[in-house]
Design a protein around this motif. Structure first.
Motif, PDB file in Angstrom:
ATOM      1  N   ALA A   8      15.389  -0.087 -94.220  1.00 57.80           N
ATOM      2  CA  ALA A   8      14.927  -1.331 -95.079  1.00 57.80           C
ATOM      3  C   ALA A   8      14.453  -1.150 -96.401  1.00 57.80           C
ATOM      4  O   ALA A   8      13.511  -0.552 -96.432  1.00 57.80           O
ATOM      5  CB  ALA A   8      14.507  -2.306 -94.016  1.00 57.80           C
ATOM      6  N   THR A   9      14.610  -1.839 -97.432  1.00 59.11           N
ATOM      7  CA  THR A   9      13.988  -2.075 -98.529  1.00 59.11           C
ATOM      8  C   THR A   9      13.650  -3.400 -99.149  1.00 59.11           C
ATOM      9  O   THR A   9      14.768  -4.223 -98.892  1.00 59.11           O
ATOM     10  CB  THR A   9      14.760  -1.214 -99.608  1.00 59.11           C
ATOM     11  OG1 THR A   9      13.979  -1.052-100.824  1.00 59.11           O
ATOM     12  CG2 THR A   9      16.004  -1.941 -99.867  1.00 59.11           C
ATOM     13  N   PRO A  10      12.488  -3.633 -99.867  1.00 60.86           N
ATOM     14  CA  PRO A  10      12.350  -5.137-100.525  1.00 60.86           C
ATOM     15  C   PRO A  10      13.606  -5.440-101.390  1.00 60.86           C
ATOM     16  O   PRO A  10      13.886  -4.729-102.241  1.00 60.86           O
ATOM     17  CB  PRO A  10      10.934  -4.898-100.946  1.00 60.86           C
ATOM     18  CG  PRO A  10      10.438  -3.760-100.364  1.00 60.86           C
ATOM     19  CD  PRO A  10      11.463  -2.686-100.180  1.00 60.86           C
ATOM     20  N   VAL A  11      14.032  -6.775-101.524  1.00 66.16           N
ATOM     21  CA  VAL A  11      14.749  -7.223-102.320  1.00 66.16           C
ATOM     22  C   VAL A  11      14.166  -6.938-103.764  1.00 66.16           C
ATOM     23  O   VAL A  11      12.916  -7.327-104.046  1.00 66.16           O
ATOM     24  CB  VAL A  11      14.901  -8.715-102.189  1.00 66.16           C
ATOM     25  CG1 VAL A  11      15.817  -9.208-103.350  1.00 66.16           C
ATOM     26  CG2 VAL A  11      15.697  -8.930-100.912  1.00 66.16           C
ATOM     27  N   PRO A  12      14.863  -6.485-104.744  1.00 69.45           N
ATOM     28  CA  PRO A  12      14.304  -6.308-106.192  1.00 69.45           C
ATOM     29  C   PRO A  12      14.039  -7.408-106.842  1.00 69.45           C
ATOM     30  O   PRO A  12      14.706  -7.350-108.189  1.00 69.45           O
ATOM     31  CB  PRO A  12      15.253  -5.157-106.410  1.00 69.45           C
ATOM     32  CG  PRO A  12      16.581  -5.621-106.164  1.00 69.45           C
ATOM     33  CD  PRO A  12      16.248  -5.968-104.663  1.00 69.45           C
ATOM     34  N   VAL A  13      13.250  -8.444-106.660  1.00 70.99           N
ATOM     35  CA  VAL A  13      13.206  -9.608-107.237  1.00 70.99           C
ATOM     36  C   VAL A  13      12.705  -9.555-108.777  1.00 70.99           C
ATOM     37  O   VAL A  13      13.064 -10.091-109.632  1.00 70.99           O
ATOM     38  CB  VAL A  13      12.415 -10.619-106.376  1.00 70.99           C
ATOM     39  CG1 VAL A  13      12.201 -12.024-107.267  1.00 70.99           C
ATOM     40  CG2 VAL A  13      13.170 -11.043-105.114  1.00 70.99           C
ATOM     41  N   ASP A  14      11.610  -8.588-108.882  1.00 69.04           N
ATOM     42  CA  ASP A  14      10.794  -8.476-109.930  1.00 69.04           C
ATOM     43  C   ASP A  14      11.805  -7.867-111.083  1.00 69.04           C
ATOM     44  O   ASP A  14      11.410  -8.090-112.286  1.00 69.04           O
ATOM     45  CB  ASP A  14       9.736  -7.355-109.951  1.00 69.04           C
ATOM     46  CG  ASP A  14       8.675  -8.026-108.869  1.00 69.04           C
ATOM     47  OD1 ASP A  14       8.560  -9.133-108.636  1.00 69.04           O
ATOM     48  OD2 ASP A  14       8.119  -7.006-108.385  1.00 69.04           O
ATOM     49  N   ALA A  15      12.943  -7.378-110.899  1.00 69.02           N
ATOM     50  CA  ALA A  15      13.670  -6.629-111.773  1.00 69.02           C
ATOM     51  C   ALA A  15      14.730  -7.486-112.431  1.00 69.02           C
ATOM     52  O   ALA A  15      15.523  -7.447-113.393  1.00 69.02           O
ATOM     53  CB  ALA A  15      14.475  -5.450-111.200  1.00 69.02           C
ATOM     54  N   PHE A  16      14.691  -8.983-111.827  1.00 62.29           N
ATOM     55  CA  PHE A  16      15.588  -9.810-112.542  1.00 62.29           C
ATOM     56  C   PHE A  16      14.826 -11.132-112.932  1.00 62.29           C
ATOM     57  O   PHE A  16      15.255 -12.165-113.380  1.00 62.29           O
ATOM     58  CB  PHE A  16      16.477 -10.359-111.340  1.00 62.29           C
ATOM     59  CG  PHE A  16      17.565  -9.017-110.984  1.00 62.29           C
ATOM     60  CD1 PHE A  16      18.763  -8.956-111.961  1.00 62.29           C
ATOM     61  CD2 PHE A  16      17.399  -8.234-110.252  1.00 62.29           C
ATOM     62  CE1 PHE A  16      19.782  -7.882-111.525  1.00 62.29           C
ATOM     63  CE2 PHE A  16      17.955  -7.612-109.672  1.00 62.29           C
ATOM     64  CZ  PHE A  16      19.359  -7.132-110.469  1.00 62.29           C
ATOM     65  N   GLY A  17      13.489 -11.087-112.628  1.00 62.70           N
ATOM     66  CA  GLY A  17      12.612 -12.143-113.197  1.00 62.70           C
ATOM     67  C   GLY A  17      12.841 -13.524-112.758  1.00 62.70           C
ATOM     68  O   GLY A  17      13.492 -13.928-111.415  1.00 62.70           O
ATOM     69  N   ALA A  18      13.048 -14.553-113.399  1.00 63.69           N
ATOM     70  CA  ALA A  18      13.346 -15.802-113.077  1.00 63.69           C
ATOM     71  C   ALA A  18      14.901 -16.120-112.620  1.00 63.69           C
ATOM     72  O   ALA A  18      15.260 -17.036-112.144  1.00 63.69           O
ATOM     73  CB  ALA A  18      13.094 -16.739-114.308  1.00 63.69           C
ATOM     74  N   ALA A  19      15.760 -15.078-113.179  1.00 64.40           N
ATOM     75  CA  ALA A  19      17.109 -15.184-112.886  1.00 64.40           C
ATOM     76  C   ALA A  19      17.349 -14.837-111.436  1.00 64.40           C
ATOM     77  O   ALA A  19      18.353 -15.199-110.796  1.00 64.40           O
ATOM     78  CB  ALA A  19      17.738 -13.985-113.580  1.00 64.40           C
ATOM     79  N   ALA A  20      16.400 -14.182-110.623  1.00 63.65           N
ATOM     80  CA  ALA A  20      16.382 -13.801-109.267  1.00 63.65           C
ATOM     81  C   ALA A  20      17.471 -14.975-108.294  1.00 63.65           C
ATOM     82  O   ALA A  20      17.765 -14.775-107.328  1.00 63.65           O
ATOM     83  CB  ALA A  20      15.210 -13.241-108.837  1.00 63.65           C
TER      84      ALA A  20
END
Length: 717
Positions: free
Chosen positions: A152-164
Motif C-alpha cells: 500500500a502507498t498513500p494517494v499522491p494528493v499533494d502532487a495535484f494540489g486543488a485538482a485532486a
C-alpha cells in the motif's frame, strides 16, 4: 545317514550355495535402486511446493507490513525452508521409502516432460508488461513490490494540489481505500514475481511461470505415481502438459500454475502419509506421518495466499480428513495445525491487505465461507456419531447398493454436464461492464446479442477443445471407477483426489464465474479440472493393464476389457502398445497445443513501457484521459498519476492550474489521440507498437492471436 539336495554324494554342493547369495545381492541392489528412484520421484513432486510455501509464509507478512526487502525476505525464507524441506523428506527417507519403488525410466520420463514443458514455455513466453487483463495486473503488482517494501502507498494528493478533488487515483489492478492505494488479487504470487524481477528484471518475471508450471507437472505426476503406480507418473504429466491452457498460463504471469502446484503437492503429501499411516507401528513412523500431514495441511490452506477461491478446495478436503480420523489413524491434528497456520495467513491477507478485491467478489466469497463453515461442522458431527456408535457405514445393509449407484450417478452426471447446451442457456452475468463487453463481441461475431450470457453450459466443450473427447471420456470412466472403488472400501486412498479434484472440478464446470471469452476464460480449467482429467484418465489406463496400485481393483469386465488388459499388460509388447495408445488418445490435445503453443503475445511491451518513462521528468504530475498507462507510470516510472473522468476543456484547465499551483509540471497523456485533440495542443507520440494478443472468441476454440496496437500520446500544456 540322510542327505539334503545340496549334499548328494558325488555331486558338488558349492556352486548352488555360491549362486544363491549372488542372486539375492542382485535383487537387493535392484530393490534399493528402485527405492532410490521412487524417493526421488516423490521429492521432485513435493519439494518445490514446500520451498515456495516457505517463501510465502515469510514474504506475505513482510509485504503486508512494509518490510519486503531482499536482505530481509530471502534469508528468512531460506531459514524457514530448510526445516520444512527436511520434514517433507522424513517420510520417504525413513518410514515409507522402501514401500514406494519406481523404475528409473518413470523418473526420467516424468522429469523430461516437465523440463521440456518448462523450457518451451520459457522460450515462447509472452511479454505482458503493460496492464491488460489479470496477467498484466499480476505483473504490475509484482513490479511495484520489487521496488517498494510494502503493498500500500498513500494517494499522491499533494502532487495535484486543488485538482485532486476532480481526479480519480484508482486504476486497473489497484484500488483506493482509506486514502491508500492497494493492489488487486492475493499477495502470494506478486511476491514471487517481485523476487524474479530482482534476479533478472522483466525477463525473470516472464520465465518464472514456466518454471512453476514445470514443477506443477512434476507434482501431478508424483501424485499419480503415489496413487496408481510409479510408471503412470509420466502419463499423468503428459496428459496435463499437453492441454494448451496449462501451457498458456505458464507462458504469462498468471497465478494458476502456482495454485496448481500447491494443490497437487499437498495431495501428494496426504497420499504418502495415508499409505504409511495405515501400517505405521513405531513411534518414529507415526511422527513422520504427522509431519507429512502437517505439511499437507499447510500447503492446502496456504493456497489461499495465491488464489482467492482455494478455500473451496480445502473445504472439500475436510470430509476426507474426517474419514481418516474415523478410522483412528494418526496425523489428523497435525494436519489441523498446519491448516490453521496457512489459513490464518490467508485470512489476514484477505481482510487486511486485499479487502477491496474480496468485496468485489463477495458473491463467490460468501459461498466459499458457507462451504468452509459447513464442511467441518457436518464432518465432525457425522464422524462423532459413527465413532460413538462404533459403526462403519460399509457394514450397514443398504451400503451394498452404494458403490454401483454412486458409480452410475457419476456417469449420469457427466452426461448431464455434457448435454447442458441442449437443456438450458446460462444467463448469470450481472456486472454492467461485463454485459457490455460480452454483447460487443457477440455483435462482432454475428451471434445473438445477450450480454448476460456466461456460456457456462458449454464448459465441458471447453475442456474437450484442449484434451480431446477420448481423454475426456476415459477421465469420466475413471471418475466412476474411483467412486466405485472408494465406496467399496478398496480405494480409500483415492478419496482426497475424488473430493478435491472431482468436487472442485464439477463446481468449476457448473459455475466458472469468469468473463467467457477464450482463451482468457480457459485458465479457470487449470487448477482443478485439467489435473482431474489427467488423473482419472490415467486411472482408467492403469485399470486396463491391471497393474501397479490399481491392479488390486477387480472390476467386473467384459471380454473386450479383458482383451485390452492382455494387450496392455506389462510386457515388452504391452509397453509398445501402451505408448501407441497414449499417443493416440493424447493426439488431439498435442495437435492443438502444437498449433497454438508457439504463439507469443505482447512482444515489445517492456521497451514500450521504458519509452514512456523516458518521456517523463521527475517533476511531472501525469493526468490520464484513460487508464491504459496509469499502472506503468506509477509502478515503473515512479511518478504521480491520476485519471480525469469525463474530461472537458474547462475541467482540464482547472486541473492544469491546480497542478502548477502545487509546484508540479502538468502532463496530459492518453492511449489515443481522440481524447487529446480537443485541447488544440501539439501531440507528442511516445509509443506506437503493433503487437499481438490472445483472441477473444466466445463459442469456439481459439485458432491463433489477434493484432493489438499499443499507443501512448503526450501533451504538455
Amino acid at each position: 545317514m540322510s542327505f539334503t539336495a545340496a549334499t548328494v554324494p558325488g555331486q558338488p554342493a558349492a556352486p548352488p550355495s555360491r549362486r544363491a547369495p549372488a542372486v539375492r545381492r542382485l535383487l537387493d541392489a535392484a530393490s534399493a535402486d528402485s527405492a532410490r528412484a521412487g524417493r526421488l520421484l516423490l521429492l521432485l513432486a513435493v519439494v518445490p511446493a514446500v520451498t515456495v510455501t516457505a517463501w510465502l509464509l515469510v514474504a506475505v507478512p513482510l509485504a503486508a507490513t512494509g518490510h519486503f526487502r531482499p536482505g530481509v525476505v530471502v534469508p528468512a525464507a531460506v531459514v524457514l525452508a530448510i526445516p520444512l524441506v527436511r520434514c517433507a523428506t522424513r517420510l520417504p527417507r525413513r518410514s515409507g521409502a522402501g514401500s514406494f519403488t519406481a523404475p528409473w525410466s518413470a523418473v526420467v520420463a516424468t522429469s523430461a516432460i516437465a523440463v521440456g514443458f518448462a523450457g518451451f514455455a520459457a522460450v515462447r513466453s509472452s511479454q505482458q508488461a503493460v496492464l491488460h487483463r489479470d496477467a498484466g495486473t499480476y505483473a504490475q503488482v509484482g513490479l511495484w513490490l520489487s521496488d517498494h517494501p510494502g503493498l500500500a502507498t498513500p494517494v499522491p494528493v499533494d502532487a495535484f494540489g486543488a485538482a485532486a478533488a476532480q481526479l480519480t487515483f484508482a486504476h486497473p489492478g489497484f484500488y483506493v481505500q482509506d486514502g491508500m492505494i492497494v493492489p488487486q488479487f492475493m499477495t502470494g504470487w506478486p511476491t514471487m514475481l517481485a523476487a524474479a524481477h530482482w534476479v533478472a528484471g522483466w525477463q525473470g518475471m516472464f520465465v518464472l511461470p514456466a518454471l512453476v508450471g514445470g514443477a506443477a507437472l512434476l507434482a501431478v505426476g508424483g501424485l499419480a505415481g503415489r496413487l496408481f503406480g510409479a510408471r503412470w507418473a509420466p502419463v499423468a504429466a503428459l496428459l496435463l502438459g499437453s492441454a494448451w491452457p496449462m501451457l498458456r498460463v505458464s507462458q504469462t504471469t498468471y497465478s494458476e500454475p502456482l495454485a496448481c502446484l500447491m494443490l497437487a503437492a499437498g495431495l501428494c503429501l496426504v497420499a504418502g502419509a495415508w499409505k504409511a499411516g495405515a501400517s505405521a507401528r513405531s513411534a518414529a513412523s507415526r511422527r513422520d506421518v504427522g509431519w507429512s500431514m502437517a505439511l499437507s495441511g499447510l500447503l492446502l490452506s496456504a493456497g489461499e495466499l495465491v488464489r482467492l477461491d482455494m478455500g473451496v478446495d480445502f473445504a472439500l478436503m475436510i470430509p476426507a480428513i474426517g474419514w481418516w480420523w474415523l478410522r483412528r489413524r494418526g496425523g489428523v491434528w497435525p494436519f489441523a495445525g498446519g491448516a490453521v497456520i496457512g489459513g490464518g495467513l490467508g485470512f489476514i491477507d484477505c481482510r487486511f491487505v486485499t479487502w477491496p478485491y474480496v468485496l468485489v467478489n463477495w458473491s463467490s466469497v460468501r459461498l466459499m465461507i458457507v462451504v468452509l463453515v459447513l464442511s467441518p461442522v457436518v464432518t465432525a458431527a457425522l464422524a462423532l456419531f459413527l465413532r460413538r456408535r462404533h459403526r462403519d457405514v460399509r457394514t450397514m445393509r443398504w451400503w451394498r447398493w452404494a458403490p454401483p449407484v454412486a458409480a452410475a450417478g457419476t456417469l449420469v452426471l457427466g452426461l448431464l454436464l455434457a448435454a447442458r447446451p441442449l437443456l438450458y442457456v446460462d444467463r448469470s452475468i450481472t456486472a454492467a461492464n461485463t454485459i457490455e463487453y460480452v454483447a460487443s463481441h457477440q455483435e462482432q461475431f454475428g451471434l445473438p446479442v445477450d450480454g448476460t450470457r456466461s456460456y457456462a453450459e458449454q464448459t465441458v466443450s471447453w475442456v474437450s477443445w484442449y484434451t480431446g473427447w477420448p481423454v475426456l471420456v476415459l477421465a469420466w470412466i475413471g471418475a466412476a471407477g474411483v467412486v466405485y472403488a472408494a465406496t467399496r472400501g478398496r480405494g480409500w486412498r483415492f478419496l482426497p483426489i475424488l473430493l478435491v479434484y472431482g468436487g472442485s472440478g464439477v463446481a468449476s464446470l457448473l459455475r466458472p464465474a469468469i468473463t467467457p471469452d477464450h482463451p482468457w476464460a480457459d485458465r479457470r480449467l487449470v487448477v482443478e479440472v485439467l489435473p482431474a482429467v489427467a488423473l482419472f484418465a490415467t486411472w482408467t489406463l492403469a485399470a486396463l493393464t491391471r497393474s501397479g496400485e490399481t491392479g488390486r481393483i477387480r472390476a467386473a469386465a467384459t471380454g473386450g476389457w479383458r482383451a485390452a488388459g492382455r494387450l496392455l499388460a506389462p510386457t515388452p509388447t504391452g509397453a509398445l502398445a501402451r505408448l501407441l495408445v497414449l499417443l493416440a488418445i493424447a493426439a488431439p490435445a498435442l495437435v492443438v497445443t502444437a498449433r497454438l503453443g508457439p504463439n507469443r503475445t505482447e512482444l515489445g511491451e517492456p521497451d514500450a513501457a521504458a519509452a514512456v518513462c523516458r518521456a517523463l521528468r521527475p517533476t511531472d504530475s501525469v493526468v490520464m484521459m484513460d487508464t491504459q498507462w496509469s499502472p506503468t507510470i506509477r509502478n515503473q516510472c515512479g511518478l504521480p498519476v491520476a485519471a480525469l473522468e469525463d474530461p472537458t476543456v474547462e475541467r482540464m484547465q482547472q486541473v492544469v492550474a491546480g497542478i502548477r499551483a502545487a509546484g508540479q509540471v502538468p502532463v496530459l497523456m492518453s492511449s489515443s489521440t481522440l481524447t487529446l485533440l480537443p485541447y488544440g495542443l501539439p501531440l507528442e507520440r511516445i509509443v506506437y507498437l503493433d503487437t499481438h494478443e490472445d483472441q477473444h472468441v466466445l463459442t469456439w476454440r481459439p485458432t491463433g492471436t489477434d493484432p493489438r496496437r499499443l499507443e501512448c500520446w503526450l501533451v504538455r500544456p
